[in-house]
Design a protein around this motif. Structure first.
Motif, mmCIF file in Angstrom:
data_model
loop_
_atom_site.group_PDB
_atom_site.id
_atom_site.type_symbol
_atom_site.label_atom_id
_atom_site.label_comp_id
_atom_site.label_asym_id
_atom_site.label_seq_id
_atom_site.Cartn_x
_atom_site.Cartn_y
_atom_site.Cartn_z
ATOM 1 N N ASP A 119 3.858 1.764 -1.585
ATOM 2 C CA ASP A 119 4.290 1.842 -2.950
ATOM 3 C C ASP A 119 3.065 2.413 -3.808
ATOM 4 N N ASN A 120 1.798 1.902 -3.461
ATOM 5 C CA ASN A 120 0.680 2.661 -4.353
ATOM 6 C C ASN A 120 0.396 3.912 -3.983
ATOM 7 N N SER A 121 0.445 4.297 -2.656
ATOM 8 C CA SER A 121 0.470 5.476 -2.275
ATOM 9 C C SER A 121 1.463 6.417 -2.593
ATOM 10 N N LYS A 122 2.828 6.236 -2.814
ATOM 11 C CA LYS A 122 3.692 7.111 -3.345
ATOM 12 C C LYS A 122 3.531 6.982 -5.006
ATOM 13 N N THR A 123 3.075 5.983 -5.537
ATOM 14 C CA THR A 123 2.983 6.315 -6.958
ATOM 15 C C THR A 123 1.644 7.135 -7.312
ATOM 16 N N SER A 124 0.606 6.921 -6.422
ATOM 17 C CA SER A 124 -0.465 7.725 -6.539
ATOM 18 C C SER A 124 -0.377 9.088 -6.284
ATOM 19 N N THR A 125 0.436 9.366 -5.171
ATOM 20 C CA THR A 125 0.768 10.901 -5.127
ATOM 21 C C THR A 125 1.701 11.582 -6.184
ATOM 22 N N ARG A 126 2.606 10.752 -6.787
ATOM 23 C CA ARG A 126 3.622 11.236 -7.610
ATOM 24 C C ARG A 126 2.884 11.480 -9.028
ATOM 25 N N ASN A 127 1.640 10.787 -9.438
ATOM 26 C CA ASN A 127 0.997 10.801 -10.395
ATOM 27 C C ASN A 127 -0.046 12.233 -10.138
ATOM 28 N N LEU A 128 -0.524 12.299 -8.994
ATOM 29 C CA LEU A 128 -1.239 13.528 -8.660
ATOM 30 C C LEU A 128 -0.310 14.631 -8.762
ATOM 31 N N ASN B 246 0.717 -1.227 -0.068
ATOM 32 C CA ASN B 246 -0.098 -0.124 0.014
ATOM 33 C C ASN B 246 1.030 1.381 -0.030
#
Length: 145
Positions: A8-17, A6
């Motif tokens: 890693d998913n949170s970091k990726t999601s934040t980076r995409n945002l 979770n």
């Protein structure tokens, strides 16, 4: 196969945002700059003057009376109360129709208000700025001072 956590998913999601916000900001800055440049090109006088041409009378129809600038080509006529004013764009047309202050100037010689549609108009600098006089006599007296 290793499952993403979770975190890693949170970091990726934040980076995409963050990338999405930066892209939107860049597009807004580009659009604003483009609109500014287009308006600047429209408002810029289409001619420049040599010293001999400055301080000469000009036709009112070639002047944007909102920007107080000689434009070098016919402007949009704006009839108001039986008088004709001129503007370079729809914003100027709107101002001339709705703001009395856009239709009035101060005579540099007498200090009196002068209706721009009735003024003796003279180019005052190489960029095409104009001044409005009550009469040619006022302009000639102003030149002598």
């Amino acid at each position: 196969m290793k499952k993403k956590s979770n975190k890693d998913n949170s970091k990726t999601s934040t980076r995409n945002l963050v990338y999405a916000y930066l892209t939107i900001a860049a597009l807004l800055v580009t659009a604003t700059a483009l609109v500014y440049w287009i308006n600047y090109q429209q408002l810029k006088p289409s001619v420049s003057y040599i010293q001999d041409e400055i301080e000469r009378p000009v036709e009112p129809s070639l002047v944007c009376m909102v920007n107080d600038a000689f434009m070098g080509k016919p402007q949009i006529p704006v009839p108001v109360n039986g008088k004709t004013y001129y503007g370079c764009c729809e914003m100027c047309v709107d101002k001339l129709n709705n703001l009395e202050s856009a239709r009035i100037a101060i005579d540099p010689f007498s200090g009196n208000p002068v209706d721009k549609s009735e003024a003796f108009i003279v180019v005052t600098n190489p960029q095409g700025a104009v001044a409005y006089f009550e009469s040619e006599a006022n302009y000639n007296a102003f030149k002598k001072n």
